[in-house]
Enzyme design. Structure first.
Site, PDB file in Angstrom:
ATOM      1  N   PRO A   1      -9.338   9.694  22.685  1.00  0.00           N
ATOM      2  CA  PRO A   1     -10.494  10.232  21.967  1.00  0.00           C
ATOM      3  C   PRO A   1     -11.847  10.053  22.667  1.00  0.00           C
ATOM      4  CG  PRO A   1      -9.863   8.129  21.082  1.00  0.00           C
ATOM      5  CD  PRO A   1      -8.852   8.446  22.118  1.00  0.00           C
TER       6      PRO A   1
ATOM      7  N   ASP B   1     -10.897  19.416  29.965  1.00  0.00           N
ATOM      8  CA  ASP B   1     -11.583  20.020  28.821  1.00  0.00           C
ATOM      9  C   ASP B   1     -12.922  19.380  28.520  1.00  0.00           C
ATOM     10  OD1 ASP B   1      -9.776  21.812  27.980  1.00  0.00           O
ATOM     11  OD2 ASP B   1      -8.773  20.488  26.551  1.00  0.00           O
TER      12      ASP B   1
ATOM     13  N   LYS C   1     -16.270  24.550  30.041  1.00  0.00           N
ATOM     14  CA  LYS C   1     -17.402  25.489  30.024  1.00  0.00           C
ATOM     15  C   LYS C   1     -17.510  26.221  31.356  1.00  0.00           C
ATOM     16  CE  LYS C   1     -21.099  22.036  30.692  1.00  0.00           C
ATOM     17  NZ  LYS C   1     -20.634  20.885  31.161  1.00  0.00           N
TER      18      LYS C   1
ATOM     19  N   ASP D   1      -4.438  13.815  21.920  1.00  0.00           N
ATOM     20  CA  ASP D   1      -3.041  14.054  22.283  1.00  0.00           C
ATOM     21  C   ASP D   1      -2.860  15.560  22.539  1.00  0.00           C
ATOM     22  OD1 ASP D   1      -0.069  12.948  22.023  1.00  0.00           O
ATOM     23  OD2 ASP D   1      -0.183  14.972  21.205  1.00  0.00           O
TER      24      ASP D   1
ATOM     25  N   MET E   1     -11.669  19.476  13.656  1.00  0.00           N
ATOM     26  CA  MET E   1     -12.408  20.733  13.867  1.00  0.00           C
ATOM     27  C   MET E   1     -12.973  21.256  12.547  1.00  0.00           C
ATOM     28  SD  MET E   1      -9.847  22.632  16.521  1.00  0.00           S
ATOM     29  CE  MET E   1      -8.309  22.118  15.803  1.00  0.00           C
TER      30      MET E   1
ATOM     31  N   GLY F   1     -16.345   9.761  17.634  1.00  0.00           N
ATOM     32  CA  GLY F   1     -15.626   8.515  17.398  1.00  0.00           C
ATOM     33  C   GLY F   1     -15.163   7.825  18.670  1.00  0.00           C
TER      34      GLY F   1
HETATM   35  N1  SAH Z   1      -5.845  16.981  20.685  1.00  0.00           N
HETATM   36  C1  SAH Z   1      -6.985  16.351  20.101  1.00  0.00           C
HETATM   37  C2  SAH Z   1      -7.634  17.223  19.054  1.00  0.00           C
HETATM   38  C3  SAH Z   1      -8.224  18.482  19.611  1.00  0.00           C
HETATM   39  S1  SAH Z   1      -8.997  19.449  18.418  1.00  0.00           S
HETATM   40  C4  SAH Z   1      -6.595  14.986  19.524  1.00  0.00           C
HETATM   41  O1  SAH Z   1      -5.419  14.664  19.442  1.00  0.00           O
HETATM   42  O2  SAH Z   1      -7.499  14.214  19.211  1.00  0.00           O
HETATM   43  C5  SAH Z   1     -10.660  18.939  18.597  1.00  0.00           C
HETATM   44  C6  SAH Z   1     -11.100  18.137  17.406  1.00  0.00           C
HETATM   45  O3  SAH Z   1     -10.673  16.800  17.531  1.00  0.00           O
HETATM   46  C7  SAH Z   1     -12.592  18.042  17.246  1.00  0.00           C
HETATM   47  O4  SAH Z   1     -13.140  19.179  16.627  1.00  0.00           O
HETATM   48  C8  SAH Z   1     -12.708  16.828  16.344  1.00  0.00           C
HETATM   49  O5  SAH Z   1     -12.400  17.155  15.019  1.00  0.00           O
HETATM   50  C9  SAH Z   1     -11.590  15.957  16.883  1.00  0.00           C
HETATM   51  N2  SAH Z   1     -12.101  14.970  17.850  1.00  0.00           N
HETATM   52  C10 SAH Z   1     -11.681  14.807  19.105  1.00  0.00           C
HETATM   53  N3  SAH Z   1     -12.317  13.764  19.691  1.00  0.00           N
HETATM   54  C11 SAH Z   1     -13.143  13.262  18.756  1.00  0.00           C
HETATM   55  C12 SAH Z   1     -14.051  12.183  18.727  1.00  0.00           C
HETATM   56  N4  SAH Z   1     -14.238  11.385  19.786  1.00  0.00           N
HETATM   57  N5  SAH Z   1     -14.731  11.941  17.588  1.00  0.00           N
HETATM   58  C13 SAH Z   1     -14.555  12.703  16.515  1.00  0.00           C
HETATM   59  N6  SAH Z   1     -13.704  13.743  16.482  1.00  0.00           N
HETATM   60  C14 SAH Z   1     -13.001  14.017  17.583  1.00  0.00           C
END
Ligand code: SAH
Length: 493
Positions: free
Chosen positions: A13, A36, A58, A91, A172, A201
């Site tokens: 994260p 990404d 981007k 993940d 999201m 987070g």
């Molecule tokens: N595959 C990723 C999720 C991708 S979708 C996973 O497993 O975490 C992208 C979403 O993940 C963001 O819109 C948000 O809702 C969440 N997200 C990812 N990193 C985050 C972070 N550091 N803090 C808060 N939300 C996060």
């Protein structure tokens, strides 16, 4: 040419400590890394220097690279025979389109692996003090996307979600937050159901808002919560206050710039991050060994003329012994010398060459080393940076102790990414200075800058004096150790 392979790697994260060991290993071996937007800078800095880096988060126009194109890039690079790592936030298989990316590879017979990552869905609530399940509150957890496929409406079965009585985690979902809350309320969920949003987070700038289902959209808007953020709905959110360990870290959210040379800033940066600080490594100096060093070679040639040999940084011993070896000599050549080291790190370096320091001052800086050497018998051989502190030469001159000041290495001033640092300086960060040369490197990298808002946490009085010359408010660590420097930083707040 043989065909390459692709490894999908979950980067976690954001907190670099949450990258798995297997993920790190894959990253270290990568020839191409396709990454990404949500992969944090600390993890990106782990990519091999010579790997090709493709940012699909981007483009010049600021639009992300479309998914079909990402799939093609992975295929093309694998067909070129490269070891490709596809690095994704959290993940890869959880709302990460990991599956879609594998389809084209599978069709073309490219070999692939998937390294799961720590998902934000579970870890972000954890860093906000919310265990997603707790036997007293719920028996299930549900992870839902708050984002509809392009052009489609958000289709969530709110009624089914309410009936689970479980914890609901929405990813999201920032834009759709009002719709999500309304959907759950309309499905009959209580308005006072605890709910939270956590932004960025696991990162030093993590913020959270804890409220009720009814009030969450308003509270989140007032707090100006933006993506990426996670929404948690469920009674477990009431635990957030008492279990919040992350917000209570002593340096949580503090901006700290570390100016040490790159090869020596790792442990300080790591320790400060672990205390919750937002750390920017800004190595504005580096040490460079001199390719030719006739002066040092000359001094080594007549070591027996000296009574003392002095090292003022951990860099010195390695260079000295390399030159000693060149003359086919070893530690026995030092039999007649007493040896001084500025601090325990330097002494430890000496020990690697089988030599124990005879003198290490109680406080590890040049002033104290000078004081400790006030009555030694010369001549003294100083092996140090070309731009060293003048404390030792001054003392030896005053006391009439003969000495030779031999430059083992040069200090090179350099400044990467100074734009982002300039912003931090203007908003008032803490800057660590471990030597007067780090102060000079820092100041030179930021011309025409007002330094009055920063706090310079310094090792040594001379370092602090150098910082004050440029109008930097200073604090001095009690001792010349990293632990003491960290204590000094904690004392600023
Ligand atoms: N595959 C990723 C999720 C991708 S979708 C996973 O497993 O975490 C992208 C979403 O993940 C963001 O819109 C948000 O809702 C969440 N997200 C990812 N990193 C985050 C972070 N550091 N803090 C808060 N939300 C996060």
């Amino acid at each position: 040419m043989s065909v390459g392979s692709v490894i999908l790697v979950g980067a976690g994260p954001g907190d670099p400590g949450l990258l798995t060991r297997k993920g790190l290993e894959a990253l270290r071996q990568a020839e191409v890394v396709v990454f990404d937007r949500l992969v944090g800078p600390d993890i990106l800095s782990l990519m091999p220097e010579n790997a090709e880096k493709i940012d699909v988060g981007k483009q010049a126009s600021n639009h992300p690279v479309p998914q079909y194109r990402i799939n093609q890039i992975l295929l093309e690079k694998a067909l070129e025979g490269k070891r490709v790592v596809r690095l994704k936030g959290g993940d890869p298989f959880l709302f990460g389109r990991g599956g879609e990316e594998l389809e084209l590879l599978k069709e073309n017979g490219i070999s692939f692996e998937e390294v799961p990552g720590v998902t934000s869905a579970l870890s972000v609530p954890a860093y906000a003090g919310i265990p997603v399940t707790h036997r007293d509150y719920c028996s299930s957890v549900h992870i839902i996307t708050g984002h509809a496929k392009a052009g489609a409406e958000l289709k969530i079965d709110f009624d089914a979600l309410r009936r689970t009585n479980g914890t609901l985690v929405f990813l999201m979902g920032v834009t759709a937050l009002p719709l999500i809350c309304k959907g759950l309320l309309d499905a009959g969920m209580a308005g006072d159901m605890p709910a939270a949003v956590i932004e960025r987070g696991t990162l030093p700038r993590q913020r959270k808002v804890v409220s009720t289902l009814e009030k969450l959209p308003q509270t989140a808007q007032e707090a100006n919560i933006v993506s990426p953020a996670i929404i948690v709905v469920g009674r477990v959110c009431t635990l957030s206050d008492s279990f919040d360990w992350f917000d209570h870290l002593p340096l949580k959210g503090r901006e700290i710039i570390v100016t040490r040379p790159a090869e020596r800033n790792g442990s300080l940066c790591g320790k400060l991050s672990a205390l919750g600080a937002s750390v920017t490594a800004y190595p504005c100096i580096r040490t460079a060994e001199r390719a030719d060093n006739p002066e040092l070679e000359g001094a080594i040639g007549k070591l027996n003329d000296y009574r003392w040999l002095v090292f003022t940084s951990p860099v010195g011993p390695g260079i000295f012994f390399k030159h000693l070896r060149k003359q086919h000599k070893d530690a026995r050549a030092l039999w007649n010398l007493k040896i001084a080291a500025i601090g325990p790190k330097t002494a430890a370096e000496l020990e690697k060459f089988g030599v124990f320091a005879d003198l290490v001052p109680e406080t590890y800086d040049s002033d104290h080393l000078a004081q400790a050497m006030a009555h030694v018998e010369g001549p003294v051989l100083l092996c140090r940076a070309s731009e060293g502190s003048d404390a030792l030469p001054k003392l030896f001159m005053e006391k009439g102790i003969p000495f030779a000041d031999v430059a083992c290495y040069d200090t090179i001033y350099e400044a990467p990414n100074s734009d982002s640092v300039k912003e931090l300086v203007q908003s008032g960060a803490i800057v660590t200075f471990t030597s007067a040369s780090t102060v000079r490197g820092f100041v030179r990298s930021l011309p025409d800058t007002d330094f009055s808002k920063i706090v310079g946490c310094c090792i040594g009085r001379q370092t602090a004096a150098e910082a004050e010359k440029y109008g930097i408010p200073v604090r001095i660590a009690e001792k010349a150790t990293m632990e003491s420097l960290i204590a000094c930083i904690k004392g600023v707040y």
